[in-house]
Design an enzyme around this catalytic site. Structure first.
Site, short mmCIF file in Angstrom:
data_model
loop_
_atom_site.label_atom_id
_atom_site.label_comp_id
_atom_site.label_asym_id
_atom_site.label_seq_id
_atom_site.Cartn_x
_atom_site.Cartn_y
_atom_site.Cartn_z
N ASP A 143 5.25 -10.08 9.99
CA ASP A 143 3.87 -9.35 9.63
C ASP A 143 3.13 -10.23 8.76
O ASP A 143 2.67 -10.03 7.54
CB ASP A 143 4.51 -8.45 8.12
CG ASP A 143 5.76 -7.64 8.67
OD1 ASP A 143 5.69 -7.16 9.82
OD2 ASP A 143 6.69 -7.44 8.03
N GLU A 156 1.60 1.84 10.88
CA GLU A 156 1.89 1.02 9.62
C GLU A 156 1.01 -0.12 9.50
O GLU A 156 0.17 -0.39 10.22
CB GLU A 156 3.52 0.87 9.65
CG GLU A 156 3.96 -0.03 10.77
CD GLU A 156 5.42 -0.09 10.81
OE1 GLU A 156 6.16 0.27 9.61
OE2 GLU A 156 5.88 -0.78 11.54
#
Length: 556
Positions: free
Chosen positions: A52, A219
């Protein structure tokens, strides 16, 4: 000691430079370098588990951070001049908060999908802890000490937050929701923060609903503004098989148009998404994101990005449909400029009072885990196992680093010290499945064994194959009982598909293969890791492990 330092510098190919932040030791990996040396780079630019990733540009410098989950220290800070050559320069979190909760392993919990931004002379990182809420930490100097973290908004299920300072001075935060805690997901919400960025001053507003039959599991929101448009970059479709979505609106709360701007297409780069957009000083746009590679974790790719009709297109859009595919090789950013080749550190001579930045513990550090020293080694004390010990899933003092490439060899020169039977130390490859070479005291000798555990999270028992019985290298009186020592070299060779072959040596020259080949497996939201351990039976005192050095080298 001086000879050892010189030897270490030559072994690791380190160049020591002096800059505005003091001494910076440049490191060049022996196993993965993305810079091809001809003005191009290959992906991944980091063949390691920096999950991420997010990035910001400040002047001529780029700074990146990534998820660290329950490992400590947390929030790695990486630095680059060209988005290709990266070094680890710091961590923003010394301990994961709340510190007591994370004093024990909390697999898959902790720091999820951070965002890093620079505003009015201050660096900010926001992240979501799905069990506690949204946190923020800040610093004026990313190379120095970061402030204590602030719990911005308490609650469960809030993840992947990203701030946006608007033109009128207002501050907004976009974030996603974890279905495992909130019991819903696939939506993005935005709320307003106070000027300090430390507390909400509005309720959340849903700005996108991914329950549309198309963009499920949306997300990882990254919030930007450009040419009067608000943009939210967000991955959808899941970690392994997903794609990159961009939302666009003239209003901060929407409604937002949606477009897929990068997908796997005909490439072998699966799930290309979840990352950050950044502009270089020459005005060109780039996108850093991850690819899930199983046991190797979520490795970092760099893709070119261009703007067409106020929509970004990421990667190579050969058919001109506005949705690109990730590149495997491309020209470097800032064409015409040359920067030193460097990579995150891997090998360690353990000659410093500060632990190398490649290392993380499996829980918040405690003094009883061990110490660095000026004596040329790192001491790791044995963790006292619980009375109902099942396996290493519960051990907090695992000293580990990320797999740095598809293929590599990790070798450690170690000295094991023990008084009590059952005290054990060695070299480990850790994940949902794990294996280690352990040196265990039994009577007046040491037993070397290869231990493996499958499905550790489920409490599965270990299985050990005894390889050799070793005489101690030394024995000396130490209080009421003698202390026994054994010097040994332990090695693991990682081959393609994360196949691991362990071996050992008593002289550092001739190595004996140890037992069966082990198939490494990722951990909970993290890739497999390699490193050192020391444990002791319940009710006994701690033995220890002195690590002279740890070398990561090219596999032969």
């Amino acid at each position: 000691m001086c000879k050892k330092i010189v030897k270490g510098l030559f072994l690791l190919g380190i160049a020591v430079l002096y800059g505005s932040h003091g001494i910076h030791a440049q490191y060049k990996s022996d196993v993965w370098v993305a810079d091809c040396g001809d003005g191009t780079y290959k992906n991944p630019v980091l063949h390691a588990d920096y999950s991420d990733p997010d990035v910001c540009a400040v002047g001529d410098d780029f700074f990146m951070t990534a998820s660290s989950f329950g490992c400590a220290p947390g929030l790695p800070i990486l630095h680059s001049k060209d988005l290709v050559n990266w070094s680890i320069v710091n961590y923003a979190l010394k301990k994961i908060e709340p510190a007591g909760f994370y004093s024990q392993p909390q697999h898959g919990k902790g720091v999820w999908a951070p965002s890093i931004r620079f505003h009015n002379g201050v660096y900010y990182i926001y992240w979501g802890d799905p069990d506690f809420g949204i946190f923020m930490v800040k610093a004026k100097d990313p190379f120095g000490k970061w402030d204590e973290p602030v719990l911005v908004k308490e609650g469960k299920g809030m993840i992947d937050p990203c701030p946006l300072w608007d033109d009128d001075g207002k501050l907004y935060l976009a974030h996603a929701w974890a279905g495992s805690r909130a019991k819903f997901n696939s939506v993005l919400t935005v709320f307003e923060l106070n000027a300090e960025g430390t507390a909400p001053i509005s309720d959340p507003v849903m700005v996108f609903d991914g329950n549309d039959g198309v963009n499920h599991t949306i997300e990882g929101a990254k919030f930007y503004k450009r040419n009067g448009y608000y943009y939210i970059f967000a991955p959808a479709g899941g970690v392994v098989t997903g794609w990159q979505v961009v939302l666009r609106s003239r209003h901060v709360y929407g409604p937002y148009e949606v477009k897929t701007v990068m997908a796997q297409g005909d490439t072998d780069i699966n799930g290309p998404h979840q990352g950050g957009w950044v502009d270089a000083s020459d005005g060109e746009s780039w996108f850093l994101h991850f690819q899930d590679k199983g046991a190797y974790g979520r490795v970092v790719h760099l893709n070119p990005m261009k703007w067409i009709n106020d929509w970004p297109v990421i990667g190579n859009d050969s058919d001109g449909d506005g949705c690109g595919e990730p590149v495997s090789r491309y020209r470097k950013p800032l064409a015409g400029k040359r920067f030193p080749v460097e990579t995150p550190a891997e090998s360690d001579e353990f000659n410093s009072r500060k632990l190398g930045l490649q290392w993380e513990w499996h829980a918040n550090y405690q003094d009883v885990f061990g110490f660095t020293s000026d004596m040329g080694y790192m001491r790791l004390y044995g963790h006292i196992l619980s009375a109902d010990f099942k396996n290493f899933w519960e051990v907090p003092n695992l000293l580990l680093q990320k797999f740095p490439a598809e293929e590599f060899v990790a070798t450690a020169k170690l000295k094991v010290s023990a008084k009590d039977d059952g005290q054990k130390s060695g070299l480990i490859v850790m994940g949902w499945d794990y294996a280690y070479l352990g040196v265990e005291k039994l009577g007046e000798k040491f037993v070397l064994g290869l231990t493996a555990c499958k499905d550790a999270e489920q409490g599965s028992p270990e299985e050990t194959a005894v390889l050799a019985v070793l005489e101690p290298s030394a024995r000396y009186e130490a209080g009421l009982r003698p202390n026994y020592e054994r010097e040994i070299y332990l090695r693991v060779k990682v081959e393609k598909n994360a196949l691991c072959r362990f071996s050992y040596s008593l002289d550092g020259k001739t190595f004996t293969e140890a037992g069966k080949v082990f198939q490494a497996r990722q951990g909970k939201w993290i890739g497999a890791k390699v490193g050192l351990f020391s444990v002791a039976p319940c009710g006994k005192e701690r033995g220890w492990l002195d690590a002279d050095w740890f070398h990561v080298e090219k596999a032969e």
